[in-house]
Design a protein around this motif. Structure first.
Motif, short mmCIF file in Angstrom:
data_model
loop_
_atom_site.label_atom_id
_atom_site.label_comp_id
_atom_site.label_asym_id
_atom_site.label_seq_id
_atom_site.Cartn_x
_atom_site.Cartn_y
_atom_site.Cartn_z
N TYR A 95 -2.97 6.37 -8.85
CA TYR A 95 -3.05 7.42 -8.19
C TYR A 95 -3.51 8.76 -8.82
CZ TYR A 95 0.12 4.38 -5.50
OH TYR A 95 0.61 3.37 -4.83
N ASP A 185 10.09 17.82 -5.85
CA ASP A 185 11.16 16.66 -6.29
C ASP A 185 10.44 15.66 -6.54
OD1 ASP A 185 13.56 15.88 -6.82
OD2 ASP A 185 14.39 15.82 -4.67
N VAL A 236 1.22 -4.34 5.33
CA VAL A 236 1.41 -2.75 4.86
C VAL A 236 0.85 -1.95 6.11
CG1 VAL A 236 0.42 -1.04 3.50
CG2 VAL A 236 0.97 -3.30 2.33
N ASP A 237 -0.18 -2.55 6.90
CA ASP A 237 -0.65 -1.62 7.91
C ASP A 237 0.35 -1.59 9.01
OD1 ASP A 237 -3.00 -1.01 6.82
OD2 ASP A 237 -4.41 -2.26 8.02
N TYR B 40 -4.89 5.87 11.18
CA TYR B 40 -3.59 6.23 10.79
C TYR B 40 -3.64 7.95 10.81
CZ TYR B 40 -2.55 1.87 9.72
OH TYR B 40 -2.21 0.17 9.70
N THR B 119 -6.95 7.34 2.51
CA THR B 119 -6.84 7.07 1.03
C THR B 119 -8.33 6.56 0.57
OG1 THR B 119 -4.37 6.73 0.96
CG2 THR B 119 -5.78 5.95 -0.87
N ILE B 142 -3.12 16.86 -1.40
CA ILE B 142 -2.00 15.94 -1.86
C ILE B 142 -2.40 14.45 -1.19
CG2 ILE B 142 0.21 15.41 -1.53
CD1 ILE B 142 0.63 18.41 -0.62
N THR B 143 -2.75 13.45 -2.16
CA THR B 143 -3.43 12.32 -1.79
C THR B 143 -2.04 11.44 -1.57
OG1 THR B 143 -3.70 12.24 -4.26
CG2 THR B 143 -5.47 12.52 -2.85
N PHE B 144 -2.29 10.20 -1.12
CA PHE B 144 -1.36 9.00 -0.83
C PHE B 144 -0.28 9.52 -0.29
CE2 PHE B 144 -4.14 8.46 -4.65
CZ PHE B 144 -4.49 7.41 -4.37
N LYS B 146 2.67 9.47 2.29
CA LYS B 146 3.37 8.58 3.25
C LYS B 146 4.21 9.13 4.45
CE LYS B 146 7.43 7.11 0.67
NZ LYS B 146 8.14 5.81 0.39
N ARG B 159 4.45 12.21 -1.41
CA ARG B 159 3.08 11.31 -1.91
C ARG B 159 3.66 10.23 -2.70
NH1 ARG B 159 0.64 11.52 -7.10
NH2 ARG B 159 -1.75 11.52 -6.79
N GLN B 160 3.01 9.09 -2.31
CA GLN B 160 3.32 7.54 -2.86
C GLN B 160 3.00 7.90 -4.57
OE1 GLN B 160 3.86 4.47 -1.05
NE2 GLN B 160 4.60 4.01 -3.24
N THR B 161 3.80 7.36 -5.45
CA THR B 161 3.49 7.33 -6.75
C THR B 161 3.94 5.93 -7.39
OG1 THR B 161 5.90 7.88 -7.40
CG2 THR B 161 4.37 9.69 -7.21
N TYR B 165 8.14 8.10 -5.03
CA TYR B 165 7.27 9.16 -4.25
C TYR B 165 7.78 10.60 -4.70
CZ TYR B 165 11.33 9.91 -1.00
OH TYR B 165 12.39 10.43 -0.60
N ASP B 166 6.69 11.42 -4.82
CA ASP B 166 7.00 12.99 -4.99
C ASP B 166 6.93 13.69 -3.64
OD1 ASP B 166 7.09 12.47 -7.73
OD2 ASP B 166 4.92 13.19 -8.06
N GLN B 167 8.03 14.49 -3.61
CA GLN B 167 7.91 15.43 -2.39
C GLN B 167 7.08 16.67 -2.88
OE1 GLN B 167 10.19 15.12 0.44
NE2 GLN B 167 8.63 16.61 1.31
N ALA B 180 -1.79 3.57 4.59
CA ALA B 180 -1.83 2.89 5.72
C ALA B 180 -0.32 2.91 6.01
CB ALA B 180 -2.35 1.30 5.60
N GLY B 181 0.01 2.56 7.49
CA GLY B 181 1.46 2.48 7.72
C GLY B 181 2.17 3.78 7.86
#
Lengths: 317, 260
Positions: A95, A185, A236-237, B40, B119, B142-144, B146, B159-161, B165-167, B180-181
């Motif tokens: 990431y 956060d 996942v999709d 998406y 992504t 901001i990438t990734f 969710k 954001r997925q980590t 995840y990070d807010q 995705a999703g």
């Protein structure tokens, strides 16, 4: 020809340098005389000491409260503008790694070569190798631009080994530009087992599980076997599990000792993510499923029968 | 609120891909479809415009050879208002950075409040293009993501980590890449499909965007595929039909590997 200096984007997993970081540093050490790292995060001195065990001689620390992309790329670009130019900068295909790599490529106007599994130097050429079409073909690409070359690598492409021990000099890097993103956060999701792309055993589930609730079987089996749960892109999709579970060309490439595929047919996109596993076990109803073409042990059967029986048999061992 | 969604039109991933033996570029001569990863982003954009009170629209931006529009029409049928398609023979062989230069130049014409991308694409999966577009447009990114919310001139993203995840929060305009999703993409309705046929698609060349031909395509890529070789084949092992004892075979296998 060997390279003079390589920079590595260092990341932390838990409170230590992440496996991918140590893997890349080990490889960098075999290619270049000098390996240096850029690190943005807490406990810089402790992280630097660990990096030193793997031969990093200098750690540039990047002070930021933002996401890493802008500030780390800006710190690297500043060094380069000031005449401190490495031959190559290596990133994890992670990431954070991808964010820094993308930003830096624009700042330097350099191409990127991503998701690589190997790198070598031949004459004046720096060559990277990546797998395409479900791992069926290997593509070797040469950089045709000025240094520094920018490349990212999949986890588990190299084996991390200590060596070339040094006590790194820790230097606070100039950060001319910080991101405008505020991290409000950080949520750490509890999971007891190993993380997906570092696990020695992975249990993945696919569409053949039938519905989202049945994914619990995958979690249970992964837990019993002390492995990590994974997933095919299809589920996942479909929103059954988050993107971080995805094994495949997009998503994560795993190379565990044992990979167990439950209800996964083996689409090309999935195969590229798990074909490098040492042993593959597959359970699927469809005898024609492509996954059986790569499985060391294939069970043609119903996951809803085989997996509960397996869990029962493993209980109490 | 105006949202631009970067969409890629790709060869159907269900059919086996191949490389042009001469150029070693991915063959794209068949019909192209909307990359599922981008569905998406289109859905998210439509929902954000609705949540913002419906004032604004979704514009699709794409780069494709041969004026291909199949995938764009899918996005328009889902509800996007219009599209910009950059199509030019000079684009053949473009890498991620050249692609980002083209997309950024096209996006600039729209001056959106928010840019959404996937992504990574299903066919090239470089995974850096969104960040490169943001850098070229000097936007926070901001990438990734969710999940995404907008309001008060800001975008809030989970954001997925690696760890969870990070807010995160950034001022608009901004770029967000979605996983995705993140939402459930709608299926285009019959009415939507019919309407899509008459929605505007602006077709541009590289010169229209004020870019030089040597900044894009193979000339701009500055990398060369030197070889493509077959990977060693993996041999299939023992395949058995489950007769109620299949799980014991797995236990034996795991024992032989000293996993248990």
């Amino acid at each position: 020809m060997s390279l003079s200096t390589i920079w590595v984007h260092a990341e932390v997993g838990g409170d230590k340098p992440s496996s991918i970081t140590l893997e890349i540093i080990t490889k960098a050490r075999s290619l270049a005389d000098t390996v240096e790292a850029f690190y943005a995060g807490d406990n810089a001195d402790a992280v630097a000491a660990e990096l030193g065990k793997y031969g990093v001689s200098k750690v540039y620390t990047v002070a930021t409260e933002s996401l890493q992309g802008v500030p780390v790329a800006s710190a690297m670009a500043k060094q380069i503008e000031d005449g401190n130019v490495p031959d190559l900068i290596m990133f994890g295909s992670t990431y954070e790694g991808r964010d820094v790599l993308g930003r830096l490529s624009v700042k330097l106007d350099r191409p990127v070569l991503t998701n690589n599994a190997d790198i070598r130097v031949e004459g004046d050429d720096v060559l990277v190798e990546t797998a395409i079409f479900g791992g069926a073909q290997l593509v070797t690409t040469a950089f045709r631009c000025e240094t520094p070359h920018l490349a990212s690598f999949r986890p588990k492409s190299f084996v991390a080994e200590e060596g070339g021990a040094a006590t790194p000099e820790v230097v606070a890097a100039d950060v001319p530009e910080d991101g405008k993103v505020t991290v409000l956060d950080r949520h750490v999701e509890e999971h007891s087992g190993p993380i997906l792309d570092e696990a020695n055993l992975v249990v993945s589930g696919g569409r053949g599980l039938g519905d989202a609730e049945k994914y619990q079987m995958v979690e249970d089996l992964a837990k019993v076997l002390k492995g990590a749960p994974g997933a095919s892109r299809a589920i996942v999709d479909a929103g059954w599990v988050p993107y971080s579970y995805q094994v495949g060309q997009t998503g994560k490439v795993v190379k565990p000792d044992v990979y167990i595929a439950l209800g996964i047919s083996g689409a090309t996109q999935h195969m590229v993510g798990m074909k490098g596993s040492k042993n593959i076990i597959a359970v699927n109803k469809d005898p024609e499923a492509p996954i059986f073409g790569v499985a060391d042990l294939g069970i043609i059967g119903d996951v809803h029968k085989v997996v509960p029986a397996l869990l029962e048999a493993l209980k109490g061992r | 609120m105006n949202v631009v969604v970067c969409v890629k039109q790709i060869p159907d991933p269900a059919s086996p891909g191949s490389l042009d033996p001469e150029t070693k570029w991915l063959k794209r001569d068949g019909k192209l479809i909307l990359d599922e990863s981008d569905a998406y982003g289109v859905e998210m954009a439509l929902q954000l415009v609705t949540a913002a009170g419906g004032d604004g629209e979704v514009t699709l931006v794409s780069m494709a050879p041969n004026n291909e529009m199949g995938g764009l029409r899918t996005g328009l049928a889902m509800g996007a208002a219009k599209a910009i398609l950059v199509s030019d023979p000079a684009l053949a062989g473009s890498d991620a950075l050249s692609t980002a230069k083209v997309l950024a130049a096209a996006i600039k014409r729209v001056e959106p409040d928010l840019v959404i991308a996937a992504t990574e694409s299903t066919d090239g999966y470089t995974g850096t293009t969104p960040e490169q577009v943001a850098a070229l447009l000097d936007l926070p990114s901001i990438t990734f993501a969710k999940s995404i919310e907008t309001g008060d001139g800001k975008v809030k993203v989970q954001r997925q980590t690696e760890a969870g995840y990070d807010q995160c929060e950034a001022p608009l305009p901004a770029l967000v890449s979605v996983t995705a999703g993140v939402v459930e993409p709608r299926y285009p309705s019959f009415k939507g499909i019919m309407a899509a046929k008459s929605k505007p698609v602006e077709e541009l060349t590289v010169a229209d965007l004020g870019l030089d031909a040597d900044q894009v395509g193979a000339a701009g890529a500055r990398q060369e595929i030197v070889s493509v070789t077959a990977a060693p084949e993996r041999e299939a092992g023992e395949i058995i039909e489950d007769d109620g004892e299949g799980h014991l075979k797995i236990v034996q296998f795991l024992e032989s590997q000293k996993v248990i």
